[in-house]
Design a protein around this motif. Structure first.
Motif, PDB file in Angstrom:
ATOM      1  N   LYS A 445       0.980  -0.776   0.080  1.00 53.80           N
ATOM      2  CA  LYS A 445       0.108   0.719  -0.224  1.00 53.80           C
ATOM      3  C   LYS A 445       0.836   1.426  -0.210  1.00 53.80           C
ATOM      4  CE  LYS A 445      -3.499   2.564   2.524  1.00 53.80           C
ATOM      5  NZ  LYS A 445      -4.519   2.372   4.348  1.00 53.80           N
ATOM      6  N   THR A 446       1.491   1.415   0.617  1.00 57.20           N
ATOM      7  CA  THR A 446       2.587   2.396   0.881  1.00 57.20           C
ATOM      8  C   THR A 446       3.437   2.669  -0.221  1.00 57.20           C
ATOM      9  OG1 THR A 446       2.929   2.017   3.794  1.00 57.20           O
ATOM     10  CG2 THR A 446       4.620   3.476   1.832  1.00 57.20           C
ATOM     11  N   ARG A 448       2.711   1.903  -3.543  1.00 58.25           N
ATOM     12  CA  ARG A 448       1.259   2.678  -4.766  1.00 58.25           C
ATOM     13  C   ARG A 448       1.636   3.436  -4.434  1.00 58.25           C
ATOM     14  NH1 ARG A 448      -1.410  -0.381  -7.687  1.00 58.25           N
ATOM     15  NH2 ARG A 448      -2.393   0.542  -8.110  1.00 58.25           N
ATOM     16  N   LYS A 449       1.349   3.789  -3.027  1.00 58.96           N
ATOM     17  CA  LYS A 449       1.059   5.491  -2.938  1.00 58.96           C
ATOM     18  C   LYS A 449       2.029   6.043  -2.834  1.00 58.96           C
ATOM     19  CE  LYS A 449      -1.840   4.662   1.207  1.00 58.96           C
ATOM     20  NZ  LYS A 449      -2.550   5.683   2.421  1.00 58.96           N
ATOM     21  N   LYS A 477      -1.666  14.627  -2.469  1.00 57.12           N
ATOM     22  CA  LYS A 477      -1.280  13.606  -1.349  1.00 57.12           C
ATOM     23  C   LYS A 477      -2.507  13.821  -0.827  1.00 57.12           C
ATOM     24  CE  LYS A 477       3.747  14.059  -0.827  1.00 57.12           C
ATOM     25  NZ  LYS A 477       4.648  13.897   0.716  1.00 57.12           N
ATOM     26  N   LYS A 478      -3.351  14.519  -0.483  1.00 56.28           N
ATOM     27  CA  LYS A 478      -4.360  14.491   0.783  1.00 56.28           C
ATOM     28  C   LYS A 478      -5.460  14.262   0.348  1.00 56.28           C
ATOM     29  CE  LYS A 478      -7.246  15.800   3.665  1.00 56.28           C
ATOM     30  NZ  LYS A 478      -7.555  14.627   5.406  1.00 56.28           N
ATOM     31  N   LEU A 480      -5.326  11.449  -2.434  1.00 54.79           N
ATOM     32  CA  LEU A 480      -4.815  10.052  -2.790  1.00 54.79           C
ATOM     33  C   LEU A 480      -4.869   9.294  -1.708  1.00 54.79           C
ATOM     34  CD1 LEU A 480      -1.740  10.303  -5.197  1.00 54.79           C
ATOM     35  CD2 LEU A 480      -4.475   9.723  -5.351  1.00 54.79           C
ATOM     36  N   ASP A 481      -4.758  10.466  -0.414  1.00 56.89           N
ATOM     37  CA  ASP A 481      -5.036   9.782   0.851  1.00 56.89           C
ATOM     38  C   ASP A 481      -5.483  10.653   2.034  1.00 56.89           C
ATOM     39  OD1 ASP A 481      -5.157   8.035   3.211  1.00 56.89           O
ATOM     40  OD2 ASP A 481      -3.372   8.280   3.720  1.00 56.89           O
ATOM     41  N   PRO A 482      -6.733  10.610   2.320  1.00 59.13           N
ATOM     42  CA  PRO A 482      -7.517  11.391   3.772  1.00 59.13           C
ATOM     43  C   PRO A 482      -6.786  11.243   4.427  1.00 59.13           C
ATOM     44  CG  PRO A 482      -9.534   9.724   1.764  1.00 59.13           C
ATOM     45  CD  PRO A 482      -8.124   9.552   1.864  1.00 59.13           C
ATOM     46  N   GLU A 483      -6.074   9.984   4.920  1.00 55.34           N
ATOM     47  CA  GLU A 483      -5.664  10.130   5.958  1.00 55.34           C
ATOM     48  C   GLU A 483      -4.757  11.158   6.399  1.00 55.34           C
ATOM     49  OE1 GLU A 483      -4.205   6.200   7.065  1.00 55.34           O
ATOM     50  OE2 GLU A 483      -6.624   5.794   7.296  1.00 55.34           O
ATOM     51  N   VAL A 484      -4.114  11.827   5.051  1.00 54.73           N
ATOM     52  CA  VAL A 484      -3.011  12.798   5.863  1.00 54.73           C
ATOM     53  C   VAL A 484      -3.501  14.265   6.140  1.00 54.73           C
ATOM     54  CG1 VAL A 484      -1.098  14.876   4.122  1.00 54.73           C
ATOM     55  CG2 VAL A 484      -1.465  11.741   3.638  1.00 54.73           C
TER      56      VAL A 484
END
Length: 488
Positions: A445-446, A448-449, A477-478, A480-484
């Motif tokens: 997962k990391t 791919r990000k 980044k946000k 692509l990954d809402p947790e950022v």
């Protein structure tokens, strides 16, 4: 990729009861007149287009309508609209772009923002930068910071120019020589004002000029109403002048539905330089259509860096005309379709003189099964553009099985002493790259990000400001990954 030629559109003749305006000006649309015989312009008129144009004209402030120079622009656009139909998927420029989302909506022009509504807008953190804020197409002086402009530089409304020399120079480019499509003309009719950026001969504008476009008026995403704004900017840089411009289109809170129909014209004099940064992060329920038209004279330089991630429908039309020798053009664009949205770039570079140089890099990521990306890039090297060096490259990442990418690179060469190339690639992440990172202890997962973010970093790194690069990279980044966490 195969390159298809543009195909003409054949229109059928309407019935004789069809009504048209008695004069080619939009102010007369409310007084239609039935006629027995149909002229060619009548046969090409689109009632839906005329209805939008009429509502746009009726919404304009009276002070704006009385401007002589703005009226010249409106008349030019009005005549074009009489023979311009609403585009469909049968038209080659819109073959891959479905704009029925706009046509099915109830289009209403925005009104000038009331002062009390401006207090609800987000506070900008970069107030020390020279900036101009445009809310729903209207200049808002209270949210702008224009102190510290170099002598002779003007930024503001066309109607407020106090120098007759600047006015005379600026109005030479109204109306523009190159006529755009339907949306270009609708902007010309509906723009409440013209933002002018003027840089005199030999002047170097230190630091970027930040143009901030804010959409405050919008409807619920489930509503059919679609408020439309028409901001328009004219940039004139005289011989030897230099300026950096940052255009940032920001959406309202939540998923507001609206339509931003924007136009920027750039005139670059001999040996002048313009650095253009363009960021589009509007609401994912909005429509965003942007025109950028550039005219470059001898030995001038124009460099565009774009990141576009917002809009349910986003389309950017970029037209660059080199009208002098030894001219340099650079276009670097990155589009991200992270949900059910369309990201579209249509570009055209025309080289007419010797020793022209152009480089175009387009990258896009489609990370949703219903997402779509479109790239139509045309580079035309005419007969007298000998010793031209032109390159074009488009690369796309498809991260979901049903995602769609349509690319059409197009290189037309008439000159015989040139160095030109283009390339296109569409793929998913490479397994070898993922394996390389996993072999070093990084989970899938990391990995791919990291590869996805680095794919767009090649364009993001070309922004001239480090603060701007950091801001855009964090925003991507946000998405692509809402947790950022966003720290701006």
């Amino acid at each position: 990729m195969a390159v298809s030629a543009f195909t003409p559109t054949i229109f059928s003749t309407p019935s004789q009861s069809f009504t048209i305006p008695t004069t080619p000006h939009l102010s007369n649309f409310t007084k239609p007149k039935k006629i027995k015989s149909l002229s060619p312009i009548t046969a090409l008129s689109d009632p839906f287009v005329l209805q939008i144009a009429e509502s746009l004209e009726d919404s304009l402030p009276s002070s704006s309508s009385s401007s002589q120079h703005l009226q010249k622009l409106r008349d030019f656009a009005s005549e074009a609209l009489l023979s311009t139909p609403w585009p469909s998927r049968k038209d080659e420029p819109f073959r891959f772009t479905d704009i029925s989302f706009i046509k099915k909506s109830e289009i209403t022009p925005v009104s000038p923002p009331p002062p009390q509504s401006l207090t609800n807008l987000s506070v900008f953190g970069d107030t020390l930068l020279v900036n101009l804020t445009i809310v729903d197409g209207y200049i808002v002086d209270s949210l702008s910071q224009l102190s510290g402009l170099p002598d002779g530089v003007y930024v503001g409304s066309l109607c407020k120019i106090s120098s007759s020399e600047i006015t005379k120079r600026v109005v030479e480019f109204l109306p523009v020589n190159e006529q755009g499509d339907l949306f270009w003309s609708l902007n010309g009719v509906g723009s409440p004002d013209l933002v002018v950026v003027y840089v005199p001969e030999g002047c170097r504008f230190e630091g970027p000029l930040h143009l901030r476009y804010v959409a405050s008026e919008g409807s619920d995403k489930d509503s059919r109403k679609l408020p439309v704004s028409n901001p328009r900017v004219l940039v004139v840089v005289e011989k030897g002048g230099e300026i950096g411009i940052v255009e940032e289109f920001m959406g309202g809170d939540g998923g507001l539905s609206y339509w931003t129909n924007s136009v920027m014209e750039v005139v670059i004099g001999e040996e002048a330089k313009v650095s253009h940064s363009y960021i589009q992060t509007q609401s994912l329920s909005s429509a965003h259509i942007k025109w950028t038209s550039v005219r470059q004279e001898k030995s001038s330089s124009y460099d565009l860096v774009e990141v576009s991630t917002g809009g349910k429908l986003s389309r950017h039309n970029v037209h660059v005309q080199q009208v002098g020798s030894d001219t340099i053009t650079g276009l670097s664009t990155f589009h991200l379709s992270g949900c059910d949205q369309t990201q579209d770039l249509h570009s055209k570079i025309v080289l007419d003189h010797p020793r022209g140089f152009s480089r175009q890099l387009h990258k896009c990521i489609v990370a949703h099964s219903l997402g779509q990306a479109v790239f139509d890039g045309n580079i035309k090297v005419n007969r007298y553009a000998q010793q031209t060096d032109a390159g074009q490259l488009t690369r796309s990442l498809i991260l979901e099985p049903r995602a769609t990418v349509n690319v059409k690179p197009n290189l037309q060469i008439i000159a015989d002493d040139v160095k030109c190339s283009h390339g296109a690639a569409i793929c998913d992440l490479e397994e070898d790259q993922l394996f390389y990172l996993q072999a070093r202890g990084i989970d899938l997962k990391t990995a791919r990000k990291a590869l996805i973010v680095s794919f767009g970093a090649e364009v993001i790194e070309r922004f001239p400001s480090s603060d701007l690069r950091k801001k855009v990279e964090l925003y991507v980044k946000k998405l692509l990954d809402p947790e950022v966490e966003m720290d701006m």
